[in-house]
Scaffold this active site. Sequence first.
Site, PDB file in Angstrom:
ATOM      1  N   SER A 190      22.058  39.598  29.595  1.00  0.00           N
ATOM      2  CA  SER A 190      21.618  40.992  29.630  1.00  0.00           C
ATOM      3  C   SER A 190      21.253  41.413  31.055  1.00  0.00           C
ATOM      4  CB  SER A 190      20.451  41.207  28.663  1.00  0.00           C
ATOM      5  OG  SER A 190      20.896  41.077  27.329  1.00  0.00           O
ATOM      6  N   LYS A 201       7.902  64.511  19.600  1.00  0.00           N
ATOM      7  CA  LYS A 201       6.914  64.024  20.545  1.00  0.00           C
ATOM      8  C   LYS A 201       6.385  62.668  20.075  1.00  0.00           C
ATOM      9  CE  LYS A 201       3.965  63.937  23.920  1.00  0.00           C
ATOM     10  NZ  LYS A 201       4.455  63.630  25.283  1.00  0.00           N
TER      11      LYS A 201
END
Length: 317
Positions: A123, A175
């Site tokens: 990764s 949010k």
Amino acid sequence: MAMTSDYLIERRKLGRRVSFWRWATSLILIAAIIGFGLVAAGGPEIEHRSAHIAKLKISGVITGDEETIKLIDEIGESNAKAVLVEIQSPGGTVTGSEALFDALRKLAAKKPTVALVDGMAASGGYIVALATDRIFARETSIVGSIGVLFQYPDIVGLLDRIGVKVESIKSSPLKAAPSPIESATAESRAAIAALVQENFDWFKRLVRERRGLDDAGLATVSDGRVFTGKQGVTLGLVDQLGAEDQARAWLEQEKHLPRALPVREWRHHGFAEKWGLSGLARAAGLDRVANFADLIAKSPETQMLDGVLVLWHPQLP
């Protein structure tokens, strides 16, 4: 009586002289030890002024910390003729990996750089390897894990069992979403999925550009799996099997750097290591204090990663 007074005065003068020479001898001895440490150890600051091959170790979780970026910049300004980037990392944050990639690409514009996969470059660790001119890996090393991850816990069921309800007042439904205390909505999942996909596209673009893969080759290696170093050579993720000796041979043949050049490791250093006094610090027990502080810094409470990850087998704290 007069003789006794003169005798005492002389004794005091003698004591002062002895004390003076004791202190002088101690100071001279300390100066000699410091001087010997600077000459024998060379001191990183002194060693880095002479021609050498720099070795930089990238290990553990990658966060793009300022110290590592600064160290890379310092190597770029040193008299190093090439850089061996030894990688042992499962990855880390996307932004941290990007920061290291950018810093190493700037370094590669000044000096030949070689990646040595020492066990694992998965990764974000593989993103670091992509920044170098050539990638070496052992036959059994782990490379790849080309993919992006976003994880979050869902404790809504647990809160329901214990009778806890959390109220939220938001400026908009997305949010602070997704939240562990609220069940994810289709909209919040879609928003995070778009974020992950954009970062994944960036990762794949790096692999395509740096490894020269076509669409089919890129699709084969970018499904998130890991590969051995030997498989990586076949798939185009790794240039050559080998370790430091093979990398030195490549630098000699392709970059015309003599094998006689010494390899010197660059590392984060404090005052003692910077001036060749690490041996004195160990003797004084100061290294134990530093190691304890380092242990605290690496504790799970201080290693929580925020944001999108390029990390193989992440573990939740």
